[in-house]
Structures are given as structure tokens and as C-alpha cells.
Design a protein around this motif. Structure first.
Motif, mmCIF file in Angstrom:
data_model
loop_
_atom_site.group_PDB
_atom_site.id
_atom_site.type_symbol
_atom_site.label_atom_id
_atom_site.label_comp_id
_atom_site.label_asym_id
_atom_site.label_seq_id
_atom_site.Cartn_x
_atom_site.Cartn_y
_atom_site.Cartn_z
ATOM 1 N N LEU A 1 16.226 -32.763 -91.962
ATOM 2 C CA LEU A 1 15.520 -33.749 -92.772
ATOM 3 C C LEU A 1 14.751 -34.759 -91.930
ATOM 4 N N GLN A 2 15.387 -35.281 -90.896
ATOM 5 C CA GLN A 2 14.786 -36.356 -90.112
ATOM 6 C C GLN A 2 14.146 -35.794 -88.850
ATOM 7 N N PRO A 3 12.824 -35.910 -88.685
ATOM 8 C CA PRO A 3 12.191 -35.417 -87.465
ATOM 9 C C PRO A 3 12.659 -36.230 -86.259
ATOM 10 N N PRO A 4 12.728 -35.595 -85.054
ATOM 11 C CA PRO A 4 13.158 -36.323 -83.848
ATOM 12 C C PRO A 4 12.286 -37.536 -83.596
ATOM 13 N N LYS A 5 12.917 -38.612 -83.182
ATOM 14 C CA LYS A 5 12.197 -39.855 -82.945
ATOM 15 C C LYS A 5 11.165 -39.673 -81.835
ATOM 16 N N GLY A 6 9.976 -40.181 -82.078
ATOM 17 C CA GLY A 6 8.941 -40.159 -81.049
ATOM 18 C C GLY A 6 7.958 -39.020 -81.179
ATOM 19 N N GLU A 7 8.259 -38.021 -81.975
ATOM 20 C CA GLU A 7 7.373 -36.870 -82.098
ATOM 21 C C GLU A 7 6.322 -37.131 -83.175
ATOM 22 N N PHE A 8 5.322 -37.916 -82.817
ATOM 23 C CA PHE A 8 4.207 -38.183 -83.732
ATOM 24 C C PHE A 8 3.145 -37.112 -83.538
ATOM 25 N N HIS A 9 2.415 -36.813 -84.613
ATOM 26 C CA HIS A 9 1.322 -35.846 -84.549
ATOM 27 C C HIS A 9 0.319 -36.206 -85.639
ATOM 28 N N ARG A 10 -0.743 -35.434 -85.747
ATOM 29 C CA ARG A 10 -1.799 -35.772 -86.692
ATOM 30 C C ARG A 10 -1.320 -35.757 -88.141
ATOM 31 N N ASN A 11 -0.281 -34.973 -88.425
ATOM 32 C CA ASN A 11 0.232 -34.888 -89.788
ATOM 33 C C ASN A 11 1.325 -35.917 -90.085
ATOM 34 N N SER A 12 1.717 -36.708 -89.100
ATOM 35 C CA SER A 12 2.652 -37.802 -89.370
ATOM 36 C C SER A 12 1.995 -38.780 -90.340
ATOM 37 N N VAL A 13 2.823 -39.431 -91.160
ATOM 38 C CA VAL A 13 2.268 -40.350 -92.152
ATOM 39 C C VAL A 13 2.380 -41.787 -91.669
ATOM 40 N N VAL A 14 1.609 -42.656 -92.295
ATOM 41 C CA VAL A 14 1.510 -44.051 -91.862
ATOM 42 C C VAL A 14 2.860 -44.757 -91.908
ATOM 43 N N SER A 15 3.688 -44.434 -92.905
ATOM 44 C CA SER A 15 4.980 -45.114 -93.029
ATOM 45 C C SER A 15 5.908 -44.828 -91.850
ATOM 46 N N GLU A 16 5.635 -43.794 -91.071
ATOM 47 C CA GLU A 16 6.462 -43.474 -89.910
ATOM 48 C C GLU A 16 6.092 -44.305 -88.684
ATOM 49 N N LEU A 17 4.946 -44.946 -88.697
ATOM 50 C CA LEU A 17 4.435 -45.626 -87.510
ATOM 51 C C LEU A 17 5.379 -46.685 -86.932
ATOM 52 N N PRO A 18 6.086 -47.480 -87.757
ATOM 53 C CA PRO A 18 6.967 -48.507 -87.180
ATOM 54 C C PRO A 18 8.071 -47.955 -86.293
ATOM 55 N N ARG A 19 8.308 -46.628 -86.311
ATOM 56 C CA ARG A 19 9.301 -46.071 -85.400
ATOM 57 C C ARG A 19 8.865 -46.228 -83.945
ATOM 58 N N SER A 20 7.550 -46.367 -83.732
ATOM 59 C CA SER A 20 7.046 -46.667 -82.384
ATOM 60 C C SER A 20 6.944 -48.184 -82.256
ATOM 61 N N ARG A 21 7.684 -48.763 -81.339
ATOM 62 C CA ARG A 21 7.918 -50.208 -81.343
ATOM 63 C C ARG A 21 6.653 -51.053 -81.229
ATOM 64 N N VAL A 22 5.728 -50.676 -80.366
ATOM 65 C CA VAL A 22 4.578 -51.544 -80.107
ATOM 66 C C VAL A 22 3.309 -50.989 -80.741
ATOM 67 N N ILE A 23 2.788 -49.883 -80.190
ATOM 68 C CA ILE A 23 1.526 -49.324 -80.662
ATOM 69 C C ILE A 23 1.620 -48.957 -82.145
ATOM 70 N N GLY A 24 2.731 -48.321 -82.545
ATOM 71 C CA GLY A 24 2.886 -47.916 -83.935
ATOM 72 C C GLY A 24 2.901 -49.090 -84.885
ATOM 73 N N ASN A 25 3.591 -50.170 -84.516
ATOM 74 C CA ASN A 25 3.636 -51.354 -85.374
ATOM 75 C C ASN A 25 2.270 -52.012 -85.508
ATOM 76 N N ILE A 26 1.545 -52.057 -84.396
ATOM 77 C CA ILE A 26 0.198 -52.657 -84.438
ATOM 78 C C ILE A 26 -0.717 -51.830 -85.336
ATOM 79 N N LEU A 27 -0.698 -50.494 -85.142
ATOM 80 C CA LEU A 27 -1.538 -49.620 -85.949
ATOM 81 C C LEU A 27 -1.135 -49.683 -87.418
#
Length: 466
Positions: A318-344
Motif C-alpha cells: 500500500l505505502q510506496p517506499p519513502k523518497g521514491e518520487f516520480h512523474r506519476n507521484s501526486v502533489v499530496s505526497e510532496l511533504p514527504r520530502s522535507r525541504v524541496i517537496g514542502n516548498i513545491l
């Protein structure tokens, strides 16, 4: 409310609880509305509750009002329609297209919903809605197909017979004719929706207690009787076989059930169906959905092995491994990345909410329902769509660099930046060479024109110099 002869309460789900782009978190209406219904009913027993909601709601106060009118989301003209129904100008004739459970814990999907990481396992399989509630004999608030009106109807003279569609004698030639009569035995004209359910009496694979296979609506004046004919084809008896990867009809006895709702069956009759050996369930289907499959109330979670047999392959995590972002990742997943993801994430959400404001003079924070809808919808947008929404301001190269930074792939990001710069300069060089070639070609063509038309040029020059 105490002074009125009849009290009418208009209530339901506000936009912040139910709207486009997001799922409801609970089956319950806001507690303030439940409290209001209880207080008004206490003050005036002659209370009518008119609901405005998109789906089923829990009704802990169901025994308090004299009547409950389910309006669903019936549009701008619903006010006058509700008045006509309440005052008897017209008769309510609708039927519920879903089961209303007593509590949300009674629903079989409750053991899996809302899932993790934006993923939900639909472990209930075939046991969706009334198929579960009626098979498990679970108590419900209102059953699928339920709906009252200002009169009563009498069902009679059911006759079920086999008919041939094409004369081939194979599974596709299955046809059943269902005939009956229905009479309005009340004093008010109204419509009834006659519902036809099919029950497989004995099967080598699991099948729910019964399934709705046909229905028709008939409008009757007081004491009027009408004959009803329903024709059932192969799809009324078949099921999907995951082994054959096709629809299968198993020979045997079926029961035709006619009712006013899924739990108000008025007439029954059995009939034998012979598929002439054209359709035999596969072993894979029998393993995935064994006839001994146990349906329990209250619902229990389906174990992973049973769900894997339904799917025909191992159950993905169910839960994808932390840090494995890709083009199909959704916006709600971004906060899992502490800096760049939160800013984006902040920039995307800010841009979306500002763009969606209907009244630009007001902050979107003042429109709680709109703010929630925009945030929920934007949260499910895949990252690749940000390139399209940016209207050319951001390309896939920039997106891939951001994804690499969120994945802490700094060497990969360096290569992407180098490739992007290299492509930019190569593109600049190509454009420069093309432009230079065009200039040289133009100058050469001008020289040829001057040589071919030298007299005219000389004359003009001579005239100009004079």
C-alpha cells in the motif's frame, strides 16, 4: 416549531463535507444538524425532515420525525418540487439506488477505506452495497430499492418462461420472459418501480444472495391494474470468469424474485437454465471465489491471501517506499520530502487556490468549501500535470531536476542540469547557424538582383545623387 401545525427541517451535507474532488470522511451529518432535528422533533412531533445530500447518511434520529424526504442533490428547482410532494400535489415515487447502513462500521468497505498512501484495496470483491448487506442478513437503515409513496401496490400472477433469442441452443441463446400484474390499491395516483432480482440457487463459485437484473417504472391511477413484461437475457445469469477471461453462465436452477425493494420481495418463481455445456466455470474462478466463501456481519477484513486469490497475483504494498518520487507521484505526497517537496507543495497549493477564487476581491480562506475542494483536488494531481498547467513556464527537464532533488539523487541531478545546459547551448548554436545561413543567402540573392538589374539601380542612384 411548537406553534406550527407541521415543522419542516431542511438539512443535509454542506460543501465542506461533500463536494467534487474528495471523499467524505464520515457517514454522519454535522452534529449541529442532528441536534437540531432532535430538538425540533421534541418540540413538535409533526416534523418532516427534507435531506439534501449526495450519498447515504447516518440517521440516529430516524424514529423521531413523522416523515423523511430524501431529496439528494436535486438542483435549483427542487424547492417547488419538494413543496408539491409535501402538500400532496404529486406523489414521491423515487427508490434508493444504494443501501443506507445504520452506521459506517456496518459497510464492508470500512475495513479498507481510506487506505494508505492514496491507495485503497477493494477487498470486498463482489460484496458491494446490497450484495453484502442482503447476503450477510445485516440490519440496515433503509434497503436498496426502498421508497414509499402515498398509495400501495399489489403484485400478482407471476409467470416465468424460457424463450429463444437465436435458436442456437448455446449460452448466448438464453432468454427468460417474466410476466406479472400490478394494481394500485390506494386512493392516490402514483408510480411504482418494479424490481427483478435473480438468485443462483446452486453455483460452483461464490455469488451474492441476489442481484438486480431488470426494473421498470409504471404509473397507475387508483384501482388501475397493468400487465408487466420483463425480458431477461444471458447477462441476467452470467458472471465474469477470471480463468476464461469471459462471461460464463452455469447450468442450474435460478430463482426470479419480483419486489418493491431488495428486501420487499413480493413474488418468486424458479426456472432451470441449461447452457448446453457451452459455459463451464474454470478452476481458477472456483479457487478465487469458492462457493463456501463466508460473509459475516459485522464485516471483517479480508486477509491478504484471500485477496491475492481474487486478484490472481500477489497484493502490491500500500505505502510506496519513502523518497521514491516520480512523474506519476501526486502533489499530496510532496511533504514527504522535507525541504524541496514542502516548498513545491506550498507553491502549487498557493497557485491553485489563488487561481480558483471566484471573487478575486476575497481571500479563498473565506470560502471554506471552495478551499477544501481545491486543495483536495490539487492534492491528487500527478506531478507530470504541473508541466501542462504551467502554460510553458516549466518543462519536463525542470520537473525531473526537482524530482531528483526530492529523491536526494544529487549526481543524477547534476547530470540533468548539465544535459539541460548542453541542450540549450546546442540549440542556440543551431539557431545561430540557421540564421547566419539565411542572412548569407539573402545577401547573395541581393547581389544577383543588382547584377541582373544594374541599369535600374544605377539610374536610381544617379537620380538620388542629383
Amino acid at each position: 416549531a411548537r406553534k406550527a401545525s407541521v415543522a419542516v427541517i431542511l438539512c443535509g451535507l454542506p460543501g465542506v463535507c461533500e463536494s467534487e474532488g474528495f471523499d467524505r470522511k464520515t457517514l454522519y451529518m454535522p452534529p449541529e444538524q442532528n441536534a437540531l432535528i432532535c430538538k425540533v422533533c421534541e418540540a413538535n412531533p409533526n416534523t418532516i425532515v427534507v435531506l439534501s445530500n449526495g450519498q447515504a447518511v447516518a440517521m440516529p434520529w430516524v424514529d423521531k420525525p413523522k416523515a423523511i424526504l430524501e431529496g439528494y442533490l436535486s438542483g435549483q428547482a427542487s424547492g417547488s418540487a419538494m413543496i408539491d410532494l409535501i402538500f400532496g400535489v404529486a406523489s414521491p415515487c423515487g427508490k434508493l439506488a444504494e443501501t443506507f447502513p445504520i452506521t459506517e462500521e456496518d459497510a464492508p468497505s470500512n475495513t479498507n477505506f481510506p487506505g494508505q498512501g492514496g491507495q485503497v484495496r477493494y477487498c470486498e470483491g463482489l460484496n458491494v452495497g446490497y450484495r453484502y448487506f442482503n447476503t450477510a442478513k445485516a440490519p440496515v437503515r433503509f434497503p436498496f430499492g426502498h421508497g414509499l409513496t402515498y398509495t400501495n401496490f399489489e403484485y400478482s400472477q407471476l409467470n416465468v418462461s424460457r424463450i429463444s433469442n437465436d435458436g442456437s441452443g448455446c449460452a448466448d441463446d438464453i432468454g427468460v420472459k417474466v410476466e406479472m400484474k400490478i394494481r394500485n390499491i390506494g386512493q392516490v395516483a402514483a408510480a411504482e418501480i418494479v424490481q427483478c432480482y435473480v438468485h443462483d440457487c446452486e453455483s460452483t463459485v461464490y455469488r451474492p444472495k441476489h442481484e438486480l437484473k431488470h426494473f421498470t417504472k409504471v404509473f397507475l391511477q387508483p384501482d388501475q391494474e397493468e400487465s408487466i413484461v420483463l425480458n431477461l437475457k444471458k447477462d441476467a445469469f452470467h458472471f465474469y470468469d477470471i480463468g476464461h477471461e469471459d462471461w460464463v453462465v452455469e447450468s442450474g436452477e435460478f430463482e426470479i424474485q419480483i419486489g418493491s425493494s431488495s428486501r420487499d420481495i413480493r413474488l418468486k418463481q424458479k426456472i432451470s437454465i441449461d447452457s448446453h455445456g457451452c459455459s463451464v466455470p474454470s478452476q481458477k474462478a472456483q479457487v478465487a471465489h469458492p462457493p463456501s466463501f463466508s460473509i459475516q456481519y459485522p464485516p471483517v477484513a479480508v486477509d491478504e491471501d484471500a485477496f491475492a486469490r481474487m486478484l490472481g497475483h500477489p497484493v502490491p504494498p500500500l505505502q510506496p517506499p519513502k523518497g521514491e518520487f516520480h512523474r506519476n507521484s501526486v502533489v499530496s505526497e510532496l511533504p514527504r520530502s522535507r525541504v524541496i517537496g514542502n516548498i513545491l507543495h506550498f507553491l502549487v497549493m498557493y497557485g491553485a487556490t489563488q487561481h480558483m477564487r471566484e471573487d478575486k476581491s476575497k481571500s479563498i480562506k473565506q470560502d471554506v468549501a471552495l478551499k477544501k475542494m481545491v486543495e483536495e483536488m490539487t492534492g491528487q494531481v500527478p506531478l507530470r500535470s504541473l508541466v501542462l498547467f504551467s502554460e510553458g513556464r516549466m518543462g519536463f527537464a525542470t520537473l525531473d531536476i526537482l524530482i531528483g532533488l526530492m529523491n536526494y539523487q544529487f549526481i543524477h541531478v547534476t547530470k540533468l542540469i548539465y544535459k539541460s545546459i548542453k541542450n540549450s547551448f546546442e540549440g542556440f548554436g543551431d539557431r545561430f547557424r540557421k540564421q547566419r545561413k539565411t542572412i548569407v543567402t539573402s545577401v547573395g540573392q541581393s547581389d544577383l538582383n543588382m547584377q541582373a538589374d544594374g541599369t535600374t539601380v544605377a539610374l536610381l542612384s544617379s537620380t538620388s545623387s542629383d
